[in-house]
Design a protein around this motif. Structure first.
Motif, PDB file in Angstrom:
ATOM      1  N   GLN A 146      39.353  32.470  49.178  1.00 58.27           N
ATOM      2  CA  GLN A 146      39.480  33.454  48.114  1.00 58.27           C
ATOM      3  C   GLN A 146      38.588  34.658  48.387  1.00 58.27           C
ATOM      4  N   GLU A 147      37.379  34.425  48.914  1.00 56.75           N
ATOM      5  CA  GLU A 147      36.507  35.546  49.251  1.00 56.75           C
ATOM      6  C   GLU A 147      37.124  36.382  50.367  1.00 56.75           C
ATOM      7  N   LYS A 148      37.813  35.746  51.293  1.00 60.20           N
ATOM      8  CA  LYS A 148      38.481  36.511  52.347  1.00 60.20           C
ATOM      9  C   LYS A 148      39.560  37.416  51.757  1.00 60.20           C
ATOM     10  N   TYR A 149      40.303  36.902  50.801  1.00 60.30           N
ATOM     11  CA  TYR A 149      41.287  37.747  50.131  1.00 60.30           C
ATOM     12  C   TYR A 149      40.602  38.843  49.329  1.00 60.30           C
ATOM     13  N   ASN A 150      39.503  38.506  48.655  1.00 61.25           N
ATOM     14  CA  ASN A 150      38.774  39.516  47.890  1.00 61.25           C
ATOM     15  C   ASN A 150      38.273  40.645  48.778  1.00 61.25           C
ATOM     16  N   GLN A 151      37.849  40.311  49.988  1.00 60.76           N
ATOM     17  CA  GLN A 151      37.336  41.304  50.927  1.00 60.76           C
ATOM     18  C   GLN A 151      38.452  42.080  51.623  1.00 60.76           C
ATOM     19  N   GLY A 152      39.701  41.667  51.420  1.00 57.68           N
ATOM     20  CA  GLY A 152      40.831  42.384  52.017  1.00 57.68           C
ATOM     21  C   GLY A 152      40.989  42.162  53.498  1.00 57.68           C
ATOM     22  N   VAL A 153      40.432  41.056  54.005  1.00 58.32           N
ATOM     23  CA  VAL A 153      40.455  40.847  55.451  1.00 58.32           C
ATOM     24  C   VAL A 153      41.843  40.472  55.964  1.00 58.32           C
ATOM     25  N   PHE A 154      42.701  39.914  55.108  1.00 58.42           N
ATOM     26  CA  PHE A 154      44.066  39.607  55.541  1.00 58.42           C
ATOM     27  C   PHE A 154      44.886  40.883  55.702  1.00 58.42           C
ATOM     28  N   GLU A 155      44.712  41.825  54.765  1.00 61.14           N
ATOM     29  CA  GLU A 155      45.450  43.088  54.840  1.00 61.14           C
ATOM     30  C   GLU A 155      44.876  44.023  55.892  1.00 61.14           C
ATOM     31  N   HIS A 156      43.562  43.963  56.082  1.00 62.11           N
ATOM     32  CA  HIS A 156      42.905  44.873  57.029  1.00 62.11           C
ATOM     33  C   HIS A 156      41.968  44.073  57.934  1.00 62.11           C
TER      34      HIS A 156
END
Length: 784
Positions: free
Chosen positions: A347-357
């Motif tokens: 969830q923190e990875k998604y919060n940090q936007g690492v999947f999109e960027h």
């Protein structure tokens, strides 16, 4: 946030055990610009020969440890190499989950080319939270441009022992001040999006170790733990919503913080409501097995930390990973608990936007700007503390100046232990990583003096040789003494320094510390002291120069307070600069000649001797013993600091000296600049609980305000203090506000009290179940 949780849950359902556990570890890789990889690990067997990338990253990885801050490479070229690792994770692993990146950031992004701000001691000594917030934002901006998702700061340890090497990482000895500064730093760093996330450390009591020794056991009871050492953490968690907390290495009464469920889960998560990631300090989990010996193998060590509430190991490719898998097979941890931890990381990875960027924008990296350098100079100037002055400063009338001391022209003497020159020593030495904007004190002073003759003689050196290889994590520490960097004992240069002093109108003597970790410096992590005399032969240099009888200004560049008895009694002036960063040379030089008026106040007491340690101004009344030991106390007390101007305080008024437990105290005073130059004054508010159910400190800081005034200008300063601030955690582990009398003290330091008045809280005792008001407020208005 809910959408991110749902996406994380969907991904979690697809994961194998190995893939789940891989998200709870971080790989510390030395990433070469040519794509080569070397794994840094300690406490277990080496990795197998072969494809390191596949072995370390093949099942995915939670984070990459210091991908920039491990090697002194150009940031843009390093970003390209990091992007290749992210590309591997996306294309070559089954689920294609990118990694988070974390870096040290206590005094700036620990990356070659980044701005190096002053030490945390300097932040605290400004007594200006908004300025510390600006520093946090500047550091956050540089981290974001680097694509970094987590910064390993701030340090909220409450200073107690001047011998402790990590003192320079703290905001000082007062828990309230530490909390206020921590709030400002975290809010600045994280911004509105909580990206990058800040990491509070070291949870908790790390600064109260036996003898001021790194990692040593801590002996503090539960009420002192909560009221002193945990208070800054509680303040920042409740007010600033930090993304991460790092438990400390040490044990408290035999229980390591790394595996202490009552601290990590019960207190931090349940009572305070912390909702971020709990991350292990470097090699902390393996120490449960190797050093603390509370686990018989890696599986037990991993299970102890995990069950206490640990989410991710920073770093630890094999310890947590292999240990957790084995612990799961043995039934030492549960599948449900594993899924919860992995979910938090995803969830923190998604919060940090690492999947999109997932990739760093290499052309967007912006480090070491002139704007940030100007901020670094401003913080340094506002943090300088004038301990003593007989009128010699500022140096306006000097016809000639002698500059002596081993740190006066040292290229990286003004940097803290967690700064680039100390860690990232490149192929051509530490000087390679010194910011382009940085100036030594000698260079800066020469510029501001103009035509005034300046003679330089170092007098001595701190070290005879350079450190060839930086030591910057516990696994690097040599077992044998030959790995220790030795202090110089050469006194041959003192005679030349004395001759320079004799032939000049005034001498500026620069002494103190060079930071370095694990005894590679005189201060820093693992560089603890057994004496508070100046390191090496600096005391001999000082005595010789002072014996000339000429005016001597001592500039103390250090990460701890030193006793300096000869300077206290004989020097014309003493300027404490702490470790003022890349702008320190300019700030010191400008202050010496009067272009900056020092307004900092010391956030560390200057002890009379090492034997009085631990010492802090907010001690218990019986702390000095009976009969009170003559060496107990401070040469310069907490909150002390002089100015080139004078300030008059007047018209102190308390509006409501008696309140109920749900009300607030209101009081005010007028401060006027009665001198001939502009300057800053710091108004400090202390409170003393006159009678309580447990022993309470002799006084505690509970409000403060830094105000700038031009000659003749005066301002009205109004404080509001909620009754909650007078509460404490009692022997039953509950926070309580007890009715009774309190002494309100308003002063220029903890000892220089200008106004005092008895105030009272009436009514019944009030127990706080959860929320309470821990911040005072202040307003400043012009007086016409």
């Amino acid at each position: 946030m809910q959408q991110n949780k749902e996406r994380a849950l969907e991904l979690l359902r697809k994961m194998s055990i190995e893939e789940k556990v891989s998200q709870l570890v971080s790989a510390w890789l030395e990433i070469g610009l040519d794509g080569s990889l070397h794994v840094r690990e300690y406490g277990h067997a080496e990795l197998h020969d072969g494809d390191v990338k596949a072995e370390v990253l093949g099942k995915g990885i939670g984070q990459l440890t210091r991908p920039y801050g491990t090697m002194a490479n150009d940031a843009v070229r390093q970003a390209k190499a990091i992007n290749e690792l992210q590309r591997y994770l996306l294309k070559e692993t089954r689920l294609g989950i990118p990694a988070l990146l974390h870096e040290e950031c206590l005094t700036g992004a620990m990356v070659k080319g980044a701005t190096i701000f002053p030490s945390a001691l300097n932040y605290g000594s400004t007594w200006e939270p908004s300025l510390v917030g600006n520093v946090g934002k500047a550091i956050g901006d540089e981290l974001r441009s680097l694509g970094v998702h987590q910064g390993l700061a701030p340090v909220l340890d409450v200073a107690r022992d001047a011998r402790w090497g990590r003192l320079e990482e703290t905001y000082g000895e007062d828990p309230y001040l530490c909390g206020v500064m921590g709030i400002a730093y975290v809010q600045g760093l994280q911004g509105e999006r909580r990206s990058p996330i800040a990491t509070l450390k070291h949870f908790v009591g790390h600064s109260a170790s036996e003898g001021g020794r790194n990692h040593a056991p801590v002996h503090i009871g539960p009420t002192e733990l909560r009221n002193t050492f945990a208070l800054p953490f509680e303040m920042v968690v409740r007010h600033a919503h930090p993304g991460s907390v790092m438990p400390a290495y040490h044990d408290i009464d035999g229980v390591p913080c790394t595996s202490n469920r009552s601290l990590i889960t019960d207190l931090l998560k349940h009572q305070w409501g912390f909702d971020g990631l709990v991350v292990a300090d470097y090699e902390a989990i393996v120490q449960l097995f190797h050093d603390h010996r509370v686990a018989s193998d890696m599986a037990e060590a991993a299970a102890l930390a995990f069950n206490a509430g640990m989410d991710i190991e920073l770093p630890g490719y094999t310890v947590f990973k292999e240990g957790l898998i084995e612990a799961l097979y043995r039934g030492l941890i549960t599948n449900d608990a594993l899924d919860e931890a992995v979910l938090r990381v995803l969830q923190e990875k998604y919060n940090q936007g690492v999947f999109e960027h997932p990739f760093i924008k290499e052309d967007a990296i912006e480090l070491g700007t002139e704007k940030n350098h100007a901020l670094a100079v401003e913080v340094a100037e506002k943090s300088l503390v004038l301990l003593k002055n007989d009128g010699t400063l500022p140096l306006k009338q000097a016809g000639s100046v002698a500059l002596v001391g081993p740190l006066a022209d040292h290229p990286y003497a003004m940097f803290g232990g967690y700064s680039t020159p100390i860690h990232l020593q490149g192929s051509h030495g530490p000087e390679e990583t010194v910011p382009l904007h940085a100036k030594t004190i000698r260079a800066a002073l020469s510029e501001v003096l103009g035509d005034v003759p300046l003679t330089f003689e170092p007098g001595c050196m701190l070290y005879e040789s350079k450190v060839e290889k930086a030591i910057f994590f516990p696994g690097d520490v040599p077992e044998e003494e030959e790995g220790v960097h030795e202090l110089s004992q050469d006194t041959q240069g003192i005679e030349k320094a004395v001759a320079a002093a004799v032939s000049s109108d005034v001498t500026v003597m620069v002494v103190g510390d060079i930071a370095g970790l694990f005894r590679q410096g005189t201060v820093g992590e693992g560089s603890d002291a057994d004496s508070l005399k100046l390191p090496g032969v600096q005391e001999q240099l000082m005595e010789a120069v002072l014996a000339t009888g000429k005016p001597v200004v001592v500039v103390l560049v250090s990460g701890r307070p030193y006793t300096m008895h000869h300077a206290v009694s004989q020097a014309s002036a003493i300027l404490a600069t702490w470790l003022p960063g890349e702008g320190g040379g300019e700030a010191i030089a400008r202050t010496l000649v009067g272009l900056n008026n020092p307004g900092g106040k010391t956030i560390l007491s200057f002890p009379k001797c090492a034997g009085s340690m631990p010492y802090a101004y907010n001690h218990f009344k019986k702390a000095g013993g009976l009969k009170v030991q003559p060496k107990f106390g401070a040469l310069y007390p907490f909150g002390h600091g002089l100015s080139y101007t004078t300030f008059d305080w007047d018209d102190f008024q308390v509006e409501n000296p008696m309140i109920q437990g749900d009300e607030e105290f209101h009081f005010s005073l007028t401060v006027r600049n009665g001198g001939t130059c502009g300057g800053d004054e710091v108004v400090q508010v202390y409170l003393q609980d006159k009678v309580a159910s447990i022993v309470r400190p002799v006084k505690e800081l509970k409000a403060f305000c830094r105000v700038s005034l031009q000659p003749g200008e005066q301002k009205r300063i109004s404080f509001t203090i909620p009754a909650d601030i007078l509460s404490f955690v009692g022997s039953d582990a509950r926070r309580v506000l007890e009715p009774g009398s309190f002494l309100l003290q308003v002063g220029k330091s903890s000892e220089d009290i200008v106004f005092s008045e008895e105030i009272a809280v009436v009514g019944k005792s009030k127990v706080f179940s959860k929320d309470w008001r821990f911040l005072s407020s202040v307003s400043v208005t012009d007086c016409t």
